[in-house]
Design a protein around this motif. Structure first.
Motif, mmCIF file in Angstrom:
data_model
loop_
_atom_site.group_PDB
_atom_site.id
_atom_site.type_symbol
_atom_site.label_atom_id
_atom_site.label_comp_id
_atom_site.label_asym_id
_atom_site.label_seq_id
_atom_site.Cartn_x
_atom_site.Cartn_y
_atom_site.Cartn_z
ATOM 1 N N LEU A 31 40.719 38.880 25.457
ATOM 2 C CA LEU A 31 40.874 40.056 26.455
ATOM 3 C C LEU A 31 39.441 39.654 27.194
ATOM 4 C CD1 LEU A 31 41.739 43.418 26.914
ATOM 5 C CD2 LEU A 31 39.890 43.886 25.270
ATOM 6 N N ALA A 32 38.584 39.370 26.649
ATOM 7 C CA ALA A 32 37.140 38.210 27.739
ATOM 8 C C ALA A 32 37.670 37.762 28.744
ATOM 9 C CB ALA A 32 36.333 37.960 26.773
ATOM 10 N N ARG A 33 38.488 36.588 28.223
ATOM 11 C CA ARG A 33 38.541 35.769 29.154
ATOM 12 C C ARG A 33 39.806 36.726 30.188
ATOM 13 N NH1 ARG A 33 41.702 29.934 28.301
ATOM 14 N NH2 ARG A 33 41.634 29.722 29.958
ATOM 15 N N TRP A 34 40.975 36.808 29.931
ATOM 16 C CA TRP A 34 41.338 37.767 30.996
ATOM 17 C C TRP A 34 40.574 38.834 31.833
ATOM 18 C CZ3 TRP A 34 42.542 43.131 31.862
ATOM 19 C CH2 TRP A 34 43.277 43.281 32.874
ATOM 20 N N GLU A 35 40.012 39.327 31.433
ATOM 21 C CA GLU A 35 38.991 40.316 32.106
ATOM 22 C C GLU A 35 38.134 38.690 33.578
ATOM 23 O OE1 GLU A 35 36.855 44.322 31.477
ATOM 24 O OE2 GLU A 35 36.547 42.637 30.009
ATOM 25 N N GLU A 36 37.548 38.157 32.971
ATOM 26 C CA GLU A 36 37.280 36.992 34.142
ATOM 27 C C GLU A 36 37.867 36.511 35.118
ATOM 28 O OE1 GLU A 36 33.828 35.303 35.985
ATOM 29 O OE2 GLU A 36 33.898 37.352 33.964
ATOM 30 N N ASP A 37 39.011 36.131 34.542
ATOM 31 C CA ASP A 37 40.455 35.875 35.576
ATOM 32 C C ASP A 37 41.070 36.579 36.108
ATOM 33 O OD1 ASP A 37 38.926 32.771 33.808
ATOM 34 O OD2 ASP A 37 40.591 32.568 32.626
ATOM 35 N N HIS A 38 41.574 37.385 35.746
ATOM 36 C CA HIS A 38 42.529 38.275 35.937
ATOM 37 C C HIS A 38 42.157 40.055 36.278
ATOM 38 C CE1 HIS A 38 45.460 35.220 35.738
ATOM 39 N NE2 HIS A 38 45.255 34.596 35.092
ATOM 40 N N GLY A 39 41.747 40.026 35.299
ATOM 41 C CA GLY A 39 41.779 41.595 35.552
ATOM 42 C C GLY A 39 40.787 42.512 36.082
ATOM 43 N N ARG A 40 39.513 41.485 36.976
ATOM 44 C CA ARG A 40 39.266 42.388 38.098
ATOM 45 C C ARG A 40 39.129 41.647 39.874
ATOM 46 N NH1 ARG A 40 34.675 42.108 34.354
ATOM 47 N NH2 ARG A 40 34.328 44.217 33.364
ATOM 48 N N TRP A 41 40.718 40.857 39.341
ATOM 49 C CA TRP A 41 40.680 40.009 40.361
ATOM 50 C C TRP A 41 42.381 40.666 41.402
ATOM 51 C CZ3 TRP A 41 38.449 36.229 42.910
ATOM 52 C CH2 TRP A 41 38.268 35.644 41.696
ATOM 53 N N LEU A 42 42.240 41.011 42.732
ATOM 54 C CA LEU A 42 43.056 42.198 42.783
ATOM 55 C C LEU A 42 44.303 41.068 43.244
ATOM 56 C CD1 LEU A 42 43.859 44.762 44.773
ATOM 57 C CD2 LEU A 42 42.521 43.794 46.618
ATOM 58 N N ASP A 43 45.500 42.114 42.898
ATOM 59 C CA ASP A 43 46.923 41.720 43.417
ATOM 60 C C ASP A 43 47.445 40.328 41.523
ATOM 61 O OD1 ASP A 43 47.366 42.678 45.574
ATOM 62 O OD2 ASP A 43 46.769 41.035 46.940
ATOM 63 N N LYS A 44 48.464 39.828 42.264
ATOM 64 C CA LYS A 44 48.744 39.202 41.238
ATOM 65 C C LYS A 44 48.529 37.844 41.209
ATOM 66 C CE LYS A 44 52.436 42.942 40.056
ATOM 67 N NZ LYS A 44 52.972 43.518 41.808
ATOM 68 N N ASN A 45 47.781 37.440 39.929
ATOM 69 C CA ASN A 45 47.615 35.403 40.023
ATOM 70 C C ASN A 45 46.942 35.391 41.500
ATOM 71 O OD1 ASN A 45 49.514 35.538 37.919
ATOM 72 N ND2 ASN A 45 51.130 35.736 39.245
#
Lengths: 124, 287
Positions: A31-45
Motif C-alpha cells: 500500500l505504501a509503495r502504491w501510494e508513492e508510485d501510483h496513488g497520487r499520480w493522475l491517470d492510469k500508469n
C-alpha cells in the motif's frame, strides 16, 4: 472519507497481477509503495501529473492493511473491485481445499449481518 | 436504409464458459447441459436473422472505465477491438478476442444519438469486457461480424433513470434505421436480473431475489415497458441485489425492440443469478 481513493487502489490491484501479489504478501508495504508510485499520480500508469490531495482516512488504511473486506464494505468501498481483489488473493487456495466458490461463500457469510438491511452508500 | 433484423436482450453469466466448456464433464454442475442447450437455442435466433453487423450494448466493470471519469453513455469507434481483460481470464477463464469494428456505423450512431439529445462520450481505444464477450460466446462464438459497442453506466452510481435507458434504446433503433445501405443489423444487449456481487447474498444456489426475476422475465417477454416504468425504481433494484442495476440495460433493449411480445423468451434459474434470453424480430420472424 475517501472512498474514491480506496476504490482507486482496489481498481488498480484488480488489474495488476504484480500489485495484487504484493498486496497479498505484504499489504502494508504494498500500500505504501502504491501510494508513492501510483496513488497520487493522475491517470492510469502516469508519472508526470500529480494529484496532491488524495489520502486514506486512518480507518480506510487499517481496513486495507489488514485485508478487512467487511470493513471495506461498511466504509462504502465499491463491491465489485473489493470482491475481485479478495477473490484474486484467496480463491485458488480455498478451491484447493474446499471446492469451487468456497471463498466467495465465506466472503458472503462474513457479511451476513447486513442481510435485510440497507447497504452502506457506495457513492464517492 | 439498414434494417434491424433482430434484437437480443440477455443476461451475462461470466461463468457460463467455465462451467460448460472448461470444467471436465464429470465435474460439471447438473444444470450445465440444460444451460448449454438453452444458449445454443438462443444462438439460433440470431443466426436466423442473418445479421451483417452487430451493435452490442454492455457495461464496463471497472476494467477500463473508473470513477476518475466514468461516462453515462459511451460508444466505441475503432477498426478493431481487443476483448477480455487479464482479470477476466484469471477469474472466469474467458478467452481473448480481436473483433472487427465498423467505424462508419459508430460515427453515424454517435452523431445521430447526439442529435437526438444523448450526449455520448466516445472512445478510440476501448478494450471490451465480458458484458460484450459473454454475448459473443453465447450467440456468435465465431466472432466474425463487425461490431459497434455501446457502453452504459449501470455500475458506478448515480445512474440514469430507467425511462432514460428505454428512450436511448428507442433512439438507437431510429438511428440504425436511418443508416444508408441495406445492412441487416442485429442489436444485442446484456444486463442482469437480480444479482448480488460482493455482498451477503452473493453466490447462493439461486439468484438473490427470485420474485423480482420472475416478474422481470414476464415484463420483458411481454414487452411491457409500462409495468417496468411503474415498478422499477432505483430502490427496487437495490433491494433485489446490489448489482441488479444491470437490469437497466435490458430496459434499454426493450426500447430497441419496441412494444410487443418477444419471439423467443427463455430463462433458467441458476446459482448466483437467473439467466434469461429474449429475441425480437422487428421485420417479422424469419424462422
Amino acid at each position: 472519507m475517501s472512498r474514491y481513493y480506496v476504490n482507486k487502489f482496489l481498481f488498480q490491484a484488480d488489474r495488476s497481477p504484480e500489485l495484487l501479489a504484493a498486496y497479498k504478501a505484504d499489504p502494508v508495504a504494498a500500500l505504501a509503495r502504491w501510494e508513492e508510485d501510483h496513488g497520487r499520480w493522475l491517470d492510469k500508469n502516469a508519472t508526470v501529473e500529480r494529484t496532491t490531495w488524495l489520502a486514506f482516512t486512518d480507518e480506510e488504511r487499517r481496513a486495507l492493511e489488514e485485508h478487512d473486506h467487511v470493513a471495506l464494505f461498511e466504509l462504502g468501498a465499491h463491491w465489485f473491485p473489493t470482491l475481485q481483489v479478495f477473490v484474486g488473493m484467496h480463491e485458488k487456495d480455498y478451491e484447493a481445499t474446499s471446492g469451487p466458490l468456497s471463498y466467495q461463500r465465506e466472503f458472503a457469510a462474513d457479511l451476513a449481518h447486513w442481510r435485510g438491511r440497507t447497504y452502506p452508500d457506495i457513492r464517492p | 436504409m439498414a434494417v434491424v433484423s433482430a434484437v437480443l436482450a440477455t443476461t451475462h453469466h461470466p461463468f457460463f464458459y467455465r462451467e460448460t466448456e472448461l470444467t471436465p464433464p464429470e465435474r460439471r454442475r447438473p444444470e450445465a447441459a440444460e444451460w448449454k442447450r438453452k444458449v445454443e437455442a438462443y444462438r439460433e435466433t440470431l443466426t436466423a436473422a442473418r445479421p451483417d453487423l452487430l451493435v452490442m450494448v454492455g457495461a464496463d466493470h471497472f476494467h477500463q472505465l473508473f470513477y476518475d471519469n466514468y461516462p453515462t453513455f459511451l460508444i466505441g469507434k475503432q477498426p478493431r477491438y481487443d476483448a477480455t481483460w487479464h482479470n477476466e481470464e484469471r477469474y472466469f477463464g474467458l478467452p481473448t478476442f480481436v473483433l472487427d469494428g465498423h467505424e462508419d456505423l459508430s460515427g453515424h450512431l454517435l452523431q445521430g444519438l447526439m442529435d437526438r439529445g444523448f450526449d455520448f462520450a466516445v472512445s478510440h481505444e476501448l478494450k471490451l469486457d465480458h458484458s460484450i464477450t459473454c454475448a459473443i460466446l453465447a450467440v456468435r462464438p465465431e466472432g466474425d461480424l463487425p461490431i459497434v459497442p455501446i457502453y452504459t453506466n449501470i455500475f458506478a452510481p448515480p445512474l440514469a433513470r430507467p425511462a432514460r435507458f428505454y428512450a436511448l434504446g428507442q433512439a438507437i433503433r431510429d438511428v440504425i434505421e436511418a443508416y444508408p445501405g441495406d445492412q441487416r443489423v442485429a442489436v444485442i444487449g446484456t444486463g442482469h436480473l437480480s444479482l448480488e456481487i460482493g455482498g451477503p447474498r452473493q453466490f447462493q444456489e439461486t439468484a438473490p431475489d427470485l420474485e423480482f426475476d420472475r416478474r422481470a422475465v414476464e415484463w420483458l417477454a411481454d414487452g411491457d415497458i409500462d409495468a417496468i416504468l411503474e415498478n422499477v425504481t432505483p430502490q427496487v433494484l437495490e433491494a433485489a441485489g446490489n448489482a441488479t442495476d444491470g437490469f437497466l440495460d435490458l430496459v434499454l433493449m426493450l426500447g430497441v425492440a419496441g412494444r410487443g411480445k418477444a419471439h423467443h423468451a427463455d430463462h433458467l434459474e441458476l446459482f448466483q443469478t437467473t439467466e434469461a434470453f429474449f429475441t425480437w424480430y422487428p421485420q417479422g420472424d424469419p424462422r
